[in-house]
Scaffold this active site. Structure first.
Site, PDB file in Angstrom:
ATOM      1  N   ARG A   1       4.501  -0.138  -7.593  1.00 14.51           N
ATOM      2  CA  ARG A   1       4.910   0.967  -6.737  1.00 14.51           C
ATOM      3  C   ARG A   1       4.898   2.243  -7.569  1.00 14.51           C
ATOM      4  O   ARG A   1       5.306   2.229  -8.747  1.00 14.51           O
ATOM      5  CB  ARG A   1       6.334   0.742  -6.195  1.00 14.51           C
ATOM      6  CG  ARG A   1       6.443  -0.259  -5.070  1.00 14.51           C
ATOM      7  CD  ARG A   1       5.791   0.253  -3.773  1.00 14.51           C
ATOM      8  NE  ARG A   1       5.921  -0.669  -2.654  1.00 14.51           N
ATOM      9  CZ  ARG A   1       5.021  -1.591  -2.310  1.00 14.51           C
ATOM     10  NH1 ARG A   1       3.914  -1.735  -3.008  1.00 14.51           N
ATOM     11  NH2 ARG A   1       5.223  -2.355  -1.252  1.00 14.51           N
TER      12      ARG A   1
ATOM     13  N   GLU B   1       2.916   8.822  -1.784  1.00 13.46           N
ATOM     14  CA  GLU B   1       1.608   8.416  -1.262  1.00 13.46           C
ATOM     15  C   GLU B   1       1.387   9.108   0.069  1.00 13.46           C
ATOM     16  O   GLU B   1       2.301   9.095   0.906  1.00 13.46           O
ATOM     17  CB  GLU B   1       1.552   6.900  -1.081  1.00 13.46           C
ATOM     18  CG  GLU B   1       1.519   6.199  -2.410  1.00 13.46           C
ATOM     19  CD  GLU B   1       1.288   4.690  -2.321  1.00 13.46           C
ATOM     20  OE1 GLU B   1       1.103   4.171  -1.197  1.00 13.46           O
ATOM     21  OE2 GLU B   1       1.297   4.049  -3.367  1.00 13.46           O
TER      22      GLU B   1
ATOM     23  N   HIS C   1      -4.074   2.620  -3.067  1.00 18.95           N
ATOM     24  CA  HIS C   1      -3.184   1.490  -2.752  1.00 18.95           C
ATOM     25  C   HIS C   1      -3.927   0.363  -2.013  1.00 18.95           C
ATOM     26  O   HIS C   1      -3.599   0.025  -0.874  1.00 18.95           O
ATOM     27  CB  HIS C   1      -1.984   1.982  -1.925  1.00 18.95           C
ATOM     28  CG  HIS C   1      -0.797   1.050  -2.017  1.00 18.95           C
ATOM     29  ND1 HIS C   1       0.502   1.483  -1.923  1.00 18.95           N
ATOM     30  CD2 HIS C   1      -0.717  -0.295  -2.198  1.00 18.95           C
ATOM     31  CE1 HIS C   1       1.326   0.448  -2.039  1.00 18.95           C
ATOM     32  NE2 HIS C   1       0.594  -0.646  -2.207  1.00 18.95           N
TER      33      HIS C   1
ATOM     34  N   ALA D   1      -4.664  -2.777  -3.615  1.00 19.04           N
ATOM     35  CA  ALA D   1      -4.675  -4.008  -4.416  1.00 19.04           C
ATOM     36  C   ALA D   1      -4.727  -5.276  -3.561  1.00 19.04           C
ATOM     37  O   ALA D   1      -5.345  -6.263  -3.947  1.00 19.04           O
ATOM     38  CB  ALA D   1      -3.473  -4.043  -5.353  1.00 19.04           C
TER      39      ALA D   1
HETATM   40  C1  DGY Z   1       2.639  -4.922  -0.724  1.00 14.75           C
HETATM   41  O1  DGY Z   1       2.325  -5.921  -0.054  1.00 14.75           O
HETATM   42  O2  DGY Z   1       3.798  -4.642  -0.979  1.00 14.75           O
HETATM   43  C2  DGY Z   1       1.519  -4.075  -1.236  1.00 14.75           C
HETATM   44  O3  DGY Z   1       1.895  -2.993  -1.952  1.00 14.75           O
HETATM   45  C3  DGY Z   1       0.563  -3.709  -0.116  1.00 14.75           C
HETATM   46  O4  DGY Z   1      -0.236  -4.790  -0.051  1.00 14.75           O
END
Ligand code: DGY
Length: 331
Positions: A239, A268, A287, A289
């Site tokens: 984060r 963000e 963001h 991932a």
């Molecule tokens: C989450 O799942 O918390 C990620 O940051 C977004 O996929």
């Protein structure tokens, strides 16, 4: 009997939301942007459940806007720092998330950032696309090897561990710090447990894998960046607020660290004039991932399973606020 009402803050991959529409009165935010607090308050009126995502700040005011009908807030993500958990529990609202399902996908991208920033992958891509490349050169885009280097993992949860497994394949020396030591995994994967300071001082790549809680906000600030090697890279797929962005900008511009791979920001999206976006030694991602089609599809499926469980009166598989069971038992 009128159908229960569900508000979904973002459209989702797959067909699960259409199927959900057969059971409930479902409204999906039609726009590809996070909803504002005002919109959340408006949309919350009379709803039984909300399916939420990164960036949807759901606090007591939003919960109360439902007029007492809200029973479930189901994040289609693993993090739940966007929800006031205490406020939800006090109101008997069940909060769920999607743990586990995105671990490998996030670890893939984290390793991708390690490679991208150290081997100048994004920089090289920009170079060739803008027509600057005039042919092979022995001094062009000299990056730094990843194999054999020291990887420091801060937070050895599911994702930190999945990253460690990948790093083994690159013959990296892996050290970690976590508030809980995991001797079993140390033995299994050849990890070295050490202090956070040692991780920062000795790693060539430092990757952060902690949830955003009050204790981890600004976990990496000026002092921590000072401890890192001038040749080290910092990677963040957790984060944004875990790293103090101002301190990071300073460290990168002063050459205190060599580069950063960032998938998350504070706030963000980052503003267009965020200095990090102008640095060639930063690989910047929006963001993403967990953004593989397989994983995002599973994430919304899990959120829906959690939601339907609660509304059917069953304990959901991935309940965050377990105390809520005492406040409003499900029948
Ligand atoms: C989450 O799942 O918390 C990620 O940051 C977004 O996929």
């Amino acid at each position: 009997m009128a159908k229960m009402k569900i508000y979904v803050t973002r459209d989702q991959p797959g067909t699960i939301l259409q199927n959900l529409g057969k059971l409930y009165d479902v409204k999906v935010n039609p726009e590809d942007r996070p909803v504002s607090k005002g919109e959340l308050i408006t949309e919350a009126k009379g709803v039984d459940g909300i399916i939420a995502c990164v960036g949807d700040r759901i606090d007591g005011e939003v919960m109360d806007a439902s007029g007492g009908s809200l029973k479930a807030i189901c994040n289609a993500i693993v993090g739940y720092d966007n929800i006031d958990i205490k406020a939800a529990t006090e109101r008997g609202i069940y909060v769920t998330n999607t743990p586990g399902v995105l671990t490998e996908t996030v670890a893939d991208l984290t390793f991708g950032l390690i490679l991208a920033v150290s081997r100048k992958i994004a920089e090289g891509d920009r170079y060739i696309r803008t027509g600057k490349w005039r042919g092979w050169g022995p001094k062009q885009f000299l990056g730094f090897d990843v194999h054999g280097k020291a990887l420091g993992i801060i937070g050895l949860g599911r994702i930190g561990l999945a990253l460690a497994r990948r790093a083994r394949g690159f013959t990296m020396k892996i050290m970690y710090f976590d508030v809980r030591r995991n001797i079993e995994m140390e033995k299994k994967w050849g990890l070295l447990f050490t202090t956070m300071e040692n991780v920062l001082r000795e790693s060539d790549f430092v990757s952060v894998h902690v949830p955003l809680i009050p204790q981890t906000r600004n976990l990496i600030g000026t002092n921590e960046l000072e401890m890192m090697k001038e040749t080290a890279f910092l990677i963040n797929t957790s984060r944004g607020p875990v790293i103090n962005e101002k301190a990071l900008i300073q460290a990168l511009t002063d050459g205190k660290i060599r580069g950063a791979g960032l998938d998350v920001w504070d706030p963000e999206p980052p503003s267009a004039n965020n200095p990090l976006l102008g640095l060639d030694n930063v690989v910047a991602l929006p963001h993403i991932a967990s953004a593989s089609i397989e994983t995002r599809t599973k994430m919304i499926e899990m959120a829906v399973e959690n939601l339907t469980s609660i509304l059917d009166g069953r304990i959901p598989p991935h309940l965050v606020n377990k105390d809520v069971i005492n406040v409003r038992p499900l029948s």
